[in-house]
Design a protein around this motif. Structure first.
Motif, short mmCIF file in Angstrom:
data_model
loop_
_atom_site.label_atom_id
_atom_site.label_comp_id
_atom_site.label_asym_id
_atom_site.label_seq_id
_atom_site.Cartn_x
_atom_site.Cartn_y
_atom_site.Cartn_z
N GLY A 1 -13.80 2.22 12.11
CA GLY A 1 -14.83 1.34 11.54
C GLY A 1 -16.14 2.06 11.33
N ALA A 2 -16.52 2.91 12.28
CA ALA A 2 -17.77 3.65 12.14
C ALA A 2 -17.70 4.65 10.99
CB ALA A 2 -18.09 4.37 13.45
N ILE A 3 -16.56 5.30 10.85
CA ILE A 3 -16.39 6.23 9.72
C ILE A 3 -16.45 5.48 8.41
CG2 ILE A 3 -14.70 7.73 8.58
CD1 ILE A 3 -13.88 8.67 11.40
N ASN A 4 -15.81 4.31 8.37
CA ASN A 4 -15.85 3.50 7.14
C ASN A 4 -17.28 3.10 6.79
OD1 ASN A 4 -14.40 2.12 5.01
ND2 ASN A 4 -15.06 0.24 6.02
N PHE B 1 -19.43 4.29 3.54
CA PHE B 1 -19.98 3.28 2.66
C PHE B 1 -21.49 3.42 2.51
CE2 PHE B 1 -21.43 -1.04 1.57
CZ PHE B 1 -20.68 -1.23 0.43
N GLY B 2 -22.17 3.70 3.61
CA GLY B 2 -23.62 3.85 3.56
C GLY B 2 -24.07 5.10 2.82
N LEU B 3 -23.36 6.20 3.02
CA LEU B 3 -23.78 7.46 2.40
C LEU B 3 -23.29 7.63 0.97
CD1 LEU B 3 -23.18 9.89 5.40
CD2 LEU B 3 -25.38 9.08 4.52
N PHE B 4 -22.04 7.22 0.71
CA PHE B 4 -21.43 7.52 -0.59
C PHE B 4 -20.97 6.29 -1.36
CE2 PHE B 4 -20.35 11.06 2.35
CZ PHE B 4 -21.18 12.02 1.77
N ASN B 5 -21.25 5.09 -0.84
CA ASN B 5 -20.80 3.85 -1.45
C ASN B 5 -19.28 3.85 -1.66
OD1 ASN B 5 -21.21 1.26 -2.36
ND2 ASN B 5 -21.60 1.87 -4.47
N PHE B 6 -18.57 4.38 -0.65
CA PHE B 6 -17.11 4.49 -0.69
C PHE B 6 -16.54 3.73 0.50
CE2 PHE B 6 -13.22 6.74 0.68
CZ PHE B 6 -12.45 6.54 -0.45
N ASN B 7 -15.76 2.70 0.23
CA ASN B 7 -15.15 1.89 1.28
C ASN B 7 -13.72 2.37 1.49
OD1 ASN B 7 -14.17 -0.06 3.00
ND2 ASN B 7 -15.23 -1.73 1.97
N THR C 1 -10.15 1.00 -0.17
CA THR C 1 -9.43 1.95 -1.02
C THR C 1 -7.98 2.08 -0.57
OG1 THR C 1 -11.45 3.18 -1.46
CG2 THR C 1 -9.39 4.33 -1.85
N VAL C 2 -7.76 2.16 0.74
CA VAL C 2 -6.41 2.30 1.26
C VAL C 2 -5.57 1.06 0.94
CG1 VAL C 2 -5.06 2.41 3.42
CG2 VAL C 2 -7.03 3.92 3.09
N PHE C 3 -6.17 -0.12 1.04
CA PHE C 3 -5.43 -1.37 0.84
C PHE C 3 -5.66 -1.98 -0.54
CE2 PHE C 3 -5.71 -1.12 5.49
CZ PHE C 3 -4.36 -1.18 5.78
N VAL D 1 -4.80 -8.64 2.17
CA VAL D 1 -4.34 -8.99 3.51
C VAL D 1 -4.50 -7.80 4.46
CG1 VAL D 1 -2.31 -9.66 4.86
CG2 VAL D 1 -2.73 -10.72 2.65
N GLY D 2 -4.15 -6.61 4.01
CA GLY D 2 -4.27 -5.42 4.84
C GLY D 2 -5.70 -5.13 5.24
N SER D 3 -6.62 -5.28 4.30
CA SER D 3 -8.03 -5.04 4.60
C SER D 3 -8.58 -6.06 5.59
CB SER D 3 -8.86 -5.09 3.31
OG SER D 3 -8.56 -4.02 2.48
N VAL D 4 -8.24 -7.31 5.39
CA VAL D 4 -8.73 -8.36 6.28
C VAL D 4 -8.18 -8.16 7.70
CG1 VAL D 4 -8.66 -10.85 6.75
CG2 VAL D 4 -9.11 -10.03 4.43
N ILE D 5 -6.91 -7.80 7.81
CA ILE D 5 -6.33 -7.54 9.12
C ILE D 5 -7.00 -6.34 9.78
CG2 ILE D 5 -4.23 -6.75 10.29
CD1 ILE D 5 -2.66 -8.52 8.31
N THR D 6 -7.24 -5.28 9.01
CA THR D 6 -7.89 -4.09 9.56
C THR D 6 -9.31 -4.40 10.01
OG1 THR D 6 -6.56 -2.69 8.12
CG2 THR D 6 -8.54 -1.70 9.06
N TYR D 7 -10.07 -5.09 9.19
CA TYR D 7 -11.44 -5.46 9.57
C TYR D 7 -11.44 -6.34 10.82
CZ TYR D 7 -13.01 -3.79 4.98
OH TYR D 7 -13.30 -3.03 3.89
N SER D 8 -10.48 -7.27 10.90
CA SER D 8 -10.40 -8.16 12.06
C SER D 8 -10.05 -7.39 13.33
CB SER D 8 -9.36 -9.25 11.83
OG SER D 8 -9.72 -10.02 10.70
#
Length: 76
Positions: free
Chosen positions: A15-18, A22-28, A32-34, A40-47
């Protein structure tokens, strides 16, 4: 509890790397992976990352200030 703490640390690091990307390069990275931020994959990962962060906050309170990161067994 050892495995839960290690998995929680790994998830919080992801999460910290993400957030850093996102903060430095506007890259999520997660979206991108999901293939999207609300899939669904992103929401599960964020949760899972949020639950891991809550666990790392609450675990030392539950265990009287001890956060186990290694086995407490000793080979004598």
């Amino acid at each position: 509890m050892l495995i839960v703490n290690i998995v929680a640390y790994i998830l919080v690091i992801v999460g910290a790397i993400n957030w850093g990307l996102f903060g430095l390069f506007n890259f999520n990275l997660v979206s991108t992976v999901f293939a999207g931020a609300r899939t669904v994959g992103s929401v599960i990962t964020y949760s899972l990352i949020a639950l891991a962060a809550l666990w790392l906050i609450l675990s030392p309170i539950i265990t009287n200030g001890v956060l186990w990161l290694r086995n407490s067994r000793r080979a004598d």
